[in-house]
Design a protein around this motif. Sequence first.
Motif, short mmCIF file in Angstrom:
data_model
loop_
_atom_site.label_atom_id
_atom_site.label_comp_id
_atom_site.label_asym_id
_atom_site.label_seq_id
_atom_site.Cartn_x
_atom_site.Cartn_y
_atom_site.Cartn_z
N THR A 181 -9.47 60.29 57.60
CA THR A 181 -8.85 60.07 56.29
C THR A 181 -9.32 61.13 55.30
O THR A 181 -10.50 61.16 54.93
CB THR A 181 -9.21 58.68 55.74
OG1 THR A 181 -8.81 57.68 56.69
CG2 THR A 181 -8.50 58.43 54.42
N ASP A 225 1.83 56.61 47.64
CA ASP A 225 2.35 56.41 49.00
C ASP A 225 1.40 56.96 50.06
O ASP A 225 1.28 56.39 51.15
CB ASP A 225 3.72 57.07 49.14
CG ASP A 225 4.80 56.35 48.34
OD1 ASP A 225 4.58 55.17 48.00
OD2 ASP A 225 5.84 56.97 48.05
N ALA A 226 0.74 58.08 49.75
CA ALA A 226 -0.15 58.71 50.72
C ALA A 226 -1.38 57.87 51.03
O ALA A 226 -2.05 58.09 52.03
CB ALA A 226 -0.58 60.09 50.22
N PHE A 227 -1.67 56.92 50.13
CA PHE A 227 -2.86 56.08 50.33
C PHE A 227 -2.51 54.70 50.88
O PHE A 227 -3.37 53.98 51.37
CB PHE A 227 -3.60 55.90 49.00
CG PHE A 227 -5.09 55.77 49.14
CD1 PHE A 227 -5.88 56.90 49.18
CD2 PHE A 227 -5.69 54.54 49.27
CE1 PHE A 227 -7.25 56.79 49.31
CE2 PHE A 227 -7.06 54.42 49.41
CZ PHE A 227 -7.85 55.57 49.43
N ASN A 240 -7.22 60.09 44.26
CA ASN A 240 -5.86 60.61 44.45
C ASN A 240 -5.84 61.49 45.69
O ASN A 240 -6.39 62.59 45.68
CB ASN A 240 -5.44 61.42 43.23
CG ASN A 240 -3.99 61.90 43.35
OD1 ASN A 240 -3.29 61.53 44.27
ND2 ASN A 240 -3.57 62.74 42.41
N GLU A 273 -3.40 63.14 46.96
CA GLU A 273 -2.34 64.14 46.99
C GLU A 273 -2.93 65.52 47.29
O GLU A 273 -3.95 65.92 46.75
CB GLU A 273 -1.61 64.18 45.64
CG GLU A 273 -0.86 62.90 45.30
CD GLU A 273 0.29 62.65 46.26
OE1 GLU A 273 0.79 63.61 46.86
OE2 GLU A 273 0.68 61.48 46.41
N TYR A 297 -4.34 68.07 56.49
CA TYR A 297 -4.53 67.47 57.81
C TYR A 297 -4.94 68.58 58.78
O TYR A 297 -4.26 69.61 58.88
CB TYR A 297 -3.24 66.79 58.28
CG TYR A 297 -3.19 66.54 59.77
CD1 TYR A 297 -4.04 65.62 60.38
CD2 TYR A 297 -2.28 67.24 60.58
CE1 TYR A 297 -3.99 65.40 61.74
CE2 TYR A 297 -2.22 67.02 61.94
CZ TYR A 297 -3.08 66.09 62.51
OH TYR A 297 -3.03 65.88 63.86
N SER A 343 9.69 54.27 54.79
CA SER A 343 8.47 53.77 54.18
C SER A 343 7.89 52.59 54.97
O SER A 343 8.62 51.74 55.49
CB SER A 343 8.75 53.32 52.74
OG SER A 343 7.62 52.65 52.19
N ASN A 383 5.23 63.87 57.31
CA ASN A 383 4.02 63.75 56.48
C ASN A 383 3.02 62.87 57.24
O ASN A 383 3.28 61.69 57.46
CB ASN A 383 4.37 63.13 55.13
CG ASN A 383 3.19 63.11 54.17
OD1 ASN A 383 2.07 62.81 54.55
ND2 ASN A 383 3.45 63.46 52.92
N LEU A 393 0.10 61.58 56.42
CA LEU A 393 -0.50 60.47 55.68
C LEU A 393 0.47 59.31 55.49
O LEU A 393 0.06 58.14 55.51
CB LEU A 393 -1.01 60.95 54.32
CG LEU A 393 -2.33 61.72 54.33
CD1 LEU A 393 -2.64 62.24 52.93
CD2 LEU A 393 -3.47 60.86 54.84
N THR A 394 1.75 59.61 55.32
CA THR A 394 2.70 58.52 55.06
C THR A 394 3.45 58.05 56.31
O THR A 394 3.85 56.89 56.39
CB THR A 394 3.75 58.96 54.01
OG1 THR A 394 4.43 60.14 54.49
CG2 THR A 394 3.08 59.30 52.68
N ASP A 395 3.64 58.96 57.29
CA ASP A 395 4.45 58.60 58.46
C ASP A 395 3.65 58.26 59.71
O ASP A 395 4.07 57.41 60.49
CB ASP A 395 5.42 59.75 58.79
CG ASP A 395 6.35 60.09 57.64
OD1 ASP A 395 6.54 59.22 56.77
OD2 ASP A 395 6.88 61.21 57.61
#
Length: 511
Positions: free
Chosen positions: A108, A161-163, A226, A228, A232, A394, A451, A453-455
Amino acid sequence: MNKKLKLKIHESLSAVIPITLIVLALGMTVVPMELSTLMLFLAGAALLILGMGFFTLGADMAMMPIGEQVGTQLTRSKRLWLIVAACFVIGMIITVAEPDLQVLARQTPAVPDRVLIFTVAAGVGFFLVVSFLRILFGWNLSWLLIGFYIVVFALAAFVPDAFLAVAFDSGGVTTGPITVPFIMALGLGLTAVRGDKNAESDSFGLVALCSIGPILSVLILGMIYNPEGAGYTPLSIPDIASTRELWLEFGHALPDYAKEVLLALAPILAFFVVFQVFFLKLRRKALVKILVGMLYTLVGLTLFLTGVNVGFMPAGNYIGKQLAELPYNWVLVPLGMLIGYYIVKAEPAVLVLNKQVEEITGGAISQKVMMAGLSIGMSVSLGLSMVRVLTGVSLLWFLVPGYALALGLSFLVPKIFTAIAFDSGGVASGPMTATFLLPFAMGACEAVGGNILTDAFGIVAMVAMTPLITIQIIGLVYQFKTRRAPAAAEVHAVQDEEIIEFGVSAGEDAT
């Protein structure tokens, strides 16, 4: 070899072989694997089998007895302040000790590892206190789950969203091979002195509530940090040219994981020693058995973590990446479902949960039925996770209706099925998810340009959600059968009576 250890290794062999054969089949067909990756995977599978055998025996000999003894003693003390303080400390200790959390923290970005680990630990400690108070005062589990998940999804609206995926994943990885046996045994100990009709069902549910704590605490943390712009770093696969280099790769990692597991188990052992001196006062034979069990746990987890981190993680990342680069990358969905169906059998904590469920329910809910429900749930979650990787949908589009359905089912099934189902969600998302499935999703996501972090993150959350539904559906079937059985028996009784009456009347007519 110890007969019990031999049996445990045989059980772990039957659990690991299917996923090993699937990976080998993929490597010989659609995703040809480099020899170094294949060698690492096969060596990792061997360590995995030995590690699971040692660990499950150690859990039976040490982790379960310690948790049960501590839980029983806490309930008998009748000092609420002592119980609350002890539960919070226990929750903190076993969470910091959890290897799965260490794996997630290292993957992370943007948040320092220690900050994430202690945030999660505080959440588990608080909810372990809530779990005990539920048992003590008989609070309804379904209403507690609904209330806390409303808070969870309300906070989710204010988190980047990334978290979001990291927060939900933390709830799954927290309940791993160290946490689950201890917490489940603690629940048995807490309810053992009650002896009422609800004691059996109330012994489950601790893992369910403790899985919420990390999600809430990390969501709050997400409002502070944050992520953002966090980068990775792709996973690098070492180049292995000989068996000597293969041995060196595992040999260098083994001491590090042994140290990690030793540091993880030390606080639990120290806590037990304090309880032994002041409260438990167990006899020498029982103490020796527990210490030997701790040694088995140490050896087992060291071998297991070395195998999955060094051998399984590169293989998972490589296979995911290669499948996603195919012209027909939609094959990720069915193959992901196939992998998910079998990989849950290799989760060490799953074996512990299934055995305890069968014992407490007197065989009414067998290990075979539990494993079928978990396998189907894992299969569905992997399929949906691959859809997310390919489309970028999402995570909330899956979690909100999924949890709504699971919480709705909790009012239709027997209480014990709800508690077992929500415990199963935490148990299914163990080290195999963190070290094989998460890298698998990361590799696929990297290949399709998504992405990370989000996917890719969020796969642990999906794995933790689907068993809540499948196990409760089993509960509905069970409830239907038990209600139907008396009715069927009554019909058969009436039919038998009619047959007898017909026979008597026929005999009278004949005379």
